[in-house]
Design a protein around this motif. Sequence first.
Motif, mmCIF file in Angstrom:
data_model
loop_
_atom_site.group_PDB
_atom_site.id
_atom_site.type_symbol
_atom_site.label_atom_id
_atom_site.label_comp_id
_atom_site.label_asym_id
_atom_site.label_seq_id
_atom_site.Cartn_x
_atom_site.Cartn_y
_atom_site.Cartn_z
ATOM 1 N N VAL A 101 0.851 -1.193 0.000
ATOM 2 C CA VAL A 101 0.000 0.000 0.000
ATOM 3 C C VAL A 101 0.884 1.239 0.000
ATOM 4 C CG1 VAL A 101 -1.704 1.313 1.334
ATOM 5 C CG2 VAL A 101 -1.894 -1.163 1.180
ATOM 6 N N LYS A 102 0.511 2.224 -0.828
ATOM 7 C CA LYS A 102 1.264 3.472 -0.905
ATOM 8 C C LYS A 102 0.463 4.591 -0.258
ATOM 9 C CE LYS A 102 3.847 2.227 -5.003
ATOM 10 N NZ LYS A 102 4.295 2.619 -6.335
ATOM 11 N N ILE A 103 1.130 5.339 0.608
ATOM 12 C CA ILE A 103 0.504 6.434 1.338
ATOM 13 C C ILE A 103 1.266 7.715 1.016
ATOM 14 C CG2 ILE A 103 0.088 7.361 3.647
ATOM 15 C CD1 ILE A 103 -0.308 4.535 4.603
ATOM 16 N N PRO A 104 0.544 8.774 0.641
ATOM 17 C CA PRO A 104 1.233 10.035 0.341
ATOM 18 C C PRO A 104 1.843 10.643 1.594
ATOM 19 C CG PRO A 104 -1.144 10.353 0.326
ATOM 20 C CD PRO A 104 -0.903 8.886 0.485
ATOM 21 N N ILE A 105 2.961 11.319 1.394
ATOM 22 C CA ILE A 105 3.650 11.985 2.499
ATOM 23 C C ILE A 105 3.788 13.465 2.142
ATOM 24 C CG2 ILE A 105 5.766 12.110 3.853
ATOM 25 C CD1 ILE A 105 6.282 9.221 3.189
ATOM 26 N N SER A 106 3.370 14.332 3.042
ATOM 27 C CA SER A 106 3.518 15.769 2.818
ATOM 28 C C SER A 106 4.978 16.166 3.045
ATOM 29 C CB SER A 106 2.609 16.549 3.772
ATOM 30 O OG SER A 106 3.046 16.378 5.112
ATOM 31 N N ARG A 107 5.316 17.391 2.679
ATOM 32 C CA ARG A 107 6.688 17.852 2.895
ATOM 33 C C ARG A 107 7.033 17.879 4.378
ATOM 34 N NH1 ARG A 107 6.686 23.153 -0.447
ATOM 35 N NH2 ARG A 107 4.590 22.516 -0.945
ATOM 36 N N GLU A 108 6.100 18.382 5.204
ATOM 37 C CA GLU A 108 6.341 18.395 6.650
ATOM 38 C C GLU A 108 6.420 16.975 7.201
ATOM 39 O OE1 GLU A 108 3.654 20.770 8.929
ATOM 40 O OE2 GLU A 108 3.889 22.489 7.609
ATOM 41 N N GLY A 109 5.559 16.102 6.716
ATOM 42 C CA GLY A 109 5.575 14.708 7.151
ATOM 43 C C GLY A 109 6.882 14.028 6.776
ATOM 44 N N HIS A 110 7.394 14.347 5.596
ATOM 45 C CA HIS A 110 8.664 13.779 5.159
ATOM 46 C C HIS A 110 9.802 14.262 6.039
ATOM 47 C CE1 HIS A 110 12.212 13.343 2.408
ATOM 48 N NE2 HIS A 110 11.692 12.134 2.355
ATOM 49 N N ALA A 111 9.780 15.530 6.423
ATOM 50 C CA ALA A 111 10.816 16.066 7.305
ATOM 51 C C ALA A 111 10.757 15.390 8.680
ATOM 52 C CB ALA A 111 10.653 17.577 7.447
ATOM 53 N N ARG A 112 9.544 15.207 9.225
ATOM 54 C CA ARG A 112 9.396 14.526 10.517
ATOM 55 C C ARG A 112 9.841 13.074 10.417
ATOM 56 N NH1 ARG A 112 4.334 17.523 10.760
ATOM 57 N NH2 ARG A 112 3.321 15.701 9.861
ATOM 58 N N LEU A 113 9.517 12.429 9.318
ATOM 59 C CA LEU A 113 9.893 11.040 9.116
ATOM 60 C C LEU A 113 11.402 10.882 9.012
ATOM 61 C CD1 LEU A 113 8.586 8.284 8.815
ATOM 62 C CD2 LEU A 113 8.384 8.694 6.377
#
Length: 119
Positions: A101-113
Amino acid sequence: LSAAAREQDRYLDRIVVRDGARVHILPVEKLDYAEAQDDYIGLKSEGKTYLKAQTLASLAAALDPKRFLRVHRSYVLNLDRLARLELYAKNSHVAVLRDGVKIPISREGHARLREILGE
């Protein structure tokens, strides 16, 4: 009120979902992700989706931040289910779970991740 009654460092162990006359009890370790769906959240666990009348923000606040991360305004992800990150488009990423399953990641979410993963 339930959040105020909960101890400071205590997070949910299970999520209770009412489905008509049935009550499903989902252990949080089996939750793949949660998705905002209008006035509900969709809880994806073991190949099934359960709908619950709750906000994604309140669920995210009740889950252990070491195991769950809000990666998008519509998604909370169980980090244990993450297989890899892929570049989707310029400055856009998706999280690929173990089941594909693919889940979109926002820019802020990517930074937190990236911060949590130590990248």
